[in-house]
Design a protein around this motif. Structure first.
Motif, mmCIF file in Angstrom:
data_model
loop_
_atom_site.group_PDB
_atom_site.id
_atom_site.type_symbol
_atom_site.label_atom_id
_atom_site.label_comp_id
_atom_site.label_asym_id
_atom_site.label_seq_id
_atom_site.Cartn_x
_atom_site.Cartn_y
_atom_site.Cartn_z
ATOM 1 N N ILE A 94 0.825 -1.219 0.000
ATOM 2 C CA ILE A 94 0.000 0.000 0.000
ATOM 3 C C ILE A 94 0.857 1.267 0.000
ATOM 4 O O ILE A 94 0.369 2.352 -0.272
ATOM 5 N N PHE A 95 2.165 1.107 0.271
ATOM 6 C CA PHE A 95 3.074 2.244 0.258
ATOM 7 C C PHE A 95 3.957 2.256 -0.991
ATOM 8 O O PHE A 95 4.859 3.076 -1.116
ATOM 9 N N VAL A 140 -0.206 7.786 -3.646
ATOM 10 C CA VAL A 140 -1.658 7.665 -3.533
ATOM 11 C C VAL A 140 -2.272 8.279 -4.798
ATOM 12 O O VAL A 140 -1.911 9.378 -5.204
ATOM 13 N N GLU A 173 -8.359 8.498 -7.475
ATOM 14 C CA GLU A 173 -9.153 7.569 -6.653
ATOM 15 C C GLU A 173 -9.380 8.095 -5.243
ATOM 16 O O GLU A 173 -10.289 7.683 -4.545
ATOM 17 N N VAL A 174 -8.497 9.023 -4.808
ATOM 18 C CA VAL A 174 -8.631 9.607 -3.464
ATOM 19 C C VAL A 174 -8.606 11.125 -3.632
ATOM 20 O O VAL A 174 -7.612 11.780 -3.300
ATOM 21 N N TYR A 200 -7.315 13.762 -1.043
ATOM 22 C CA TYR A 200 -6.070 13.424 -0.331
ATOM 23 C C TYR A 200 -5.196 14.657 -0.071
ATOM 24 O O TYR A 200 -4.693 14.851 1.028
ATOM 25 N N CYS A 228 -0.024 8.725 6.226
ATOM 26 C CA CYS A 228 -1.011 7.639 6.268
ATOM 27 C C CYS A 228 -1.804 7.680 7.572
ATOM 28 O O CYS A 228 -3.035 7.536 7.577
ATOM 29 N N ASN A 253 -5.912 8.487 7.124
ATOM 30 C CA ASN A 253 -6.785 7.325 7.309
ATOM 31 C C ASN A 253 -7.265 7.195 8.757
ATOM 32 O O ASN A 253 -6.488 7.331 9.684
ATOM 33 N N PHE A 299 -5.395 0.685 6.345
ATOM 34 C CA PHE A 299 -4.268 1.578 6.039
ATOM 35 C C PHE A 299 -3.611 2.102 7.314
ATOM 36 O O PHE A 299 -2.392 2.069 7.463
HETATM 37 C C1 5SJ Z 1 -7.596 1.573 -5.618
HETATM 38 C C2 5SJ Z 1 -7.777 2.662 -4.614
HETATM 39 O O1 5SJ Z 1 -6.538 2.743 -3.860
HETATM 40 C C3 5SJ Z 1 -6.651 3.512 -2.756
HETATM 41 O O2 5SJ Z 1 -7.658 4.072 -2.414
HETATM 42 C C4 5SJ Z 1 -5.415 3.618 -1.962
HETATM 43 C C5 5SJ Z 1 -4.311 2.861 -2.334
HETATM 44 C C6 5SJ Z 1 -3.157 2.947 -1.586
HETATM 45 C C7 5SJ Z 1 -3.108 3.796 -0.484
HETATM 46 C C8 5SJ Z 1 -4.238 4.556 -0.130
HETATM 47 C C9 5SJ Z 1 -5.387 4.462 -0.873
HETATM 48 N N1 5SJ Z 1 -4.145 5.378 0.966
HETATM 49 C C10 5SJ Z 1 -3.029 5.575 1.659
HETATM 50 O O3 5SJ Z 1 -3.002 6.304 2.663
HETATM 51 C C11 5SJ Z 1 -1.768 4.944 1.182
HETATM 52 C C12 5SJ Z 1 -0.927 4.496 2.354
HETATM 53 N N2 5SJ Z 1 -1.994 3.874 0.276
#
Ligand code: 5SJ
Length: 116
Positions: A28-29, A33, A37-38, A41, A80, A84, A90
């Motif tokens: 996930i790191f 990000v 998708e976020v 952020y 993170c 989160n 996460f």
């Molecule tokens: C496919 C969607 O991916 C994510 O939403 C996502 C994917 C990876 C992530 C994250 C979100 N958030 C985080 O804080 C860092 C650590 N990693």
């Protein structure tokens, strides 16, 4: 000779970063990000950081010490923990890699001091 002094450090930093990445089993790191998708952020995180960025910085000689590498690792973890909620995978993964990474970084600092 300067290049001799730099080479061990680069090798130590590469080995340390690889050990840190191994603890990110969910990957996930691994990459930045994805803002598509976020979308909110960057409202919370002013300086994103991830392992792929750290690899690029290492190979372009942006890190001159273990402390420099540790600063970006801590930034990545704190981003993170900030973004989160506590009850997320996460957030839990950040706490876990912070603790596992701490031991790796302490060992690397000892090696740097010994060969420095
Ligand atoms: C496919 C969607 O991916 C994510 O939403 C996502 C994917 C990876 C992530 C994250 C979100 N958030 C985080 O804080 C860092 C650590 N990693």
């Amino acid at each position: 000779v300067l290049e001799m002094q730099l080479t061990p450090m680069l090798l130590l930093l590469r080995s340390t970063l690889e050990q840190l990445q191994e603890k990110d089993t969910a990957q996930i790191f691994a990459e930045p990000v994805n803002i598509k998708e976020v979308p909110d952020y960057l409202e919370f995180v002013s300086q994103p950081m991830d392992f792929s960025t750290m690899v690029s910085k290492l190979e372009s000689h942006a890190y001159r010490s273990v402390a420099d590498l540790e600063a970006d690792f801590n930034l990545m973890v704190s981003n993170c923990l900030l973004y989160n909620a506590k009850d997320t995978v996460f957030h839990r993964a950040a706490l876990r890699i912070r603790d596992l990474g701490g031991a790796i970084l302490r060992h690397a600092q000892r090696q740097a001091t010994n060969t420095g």
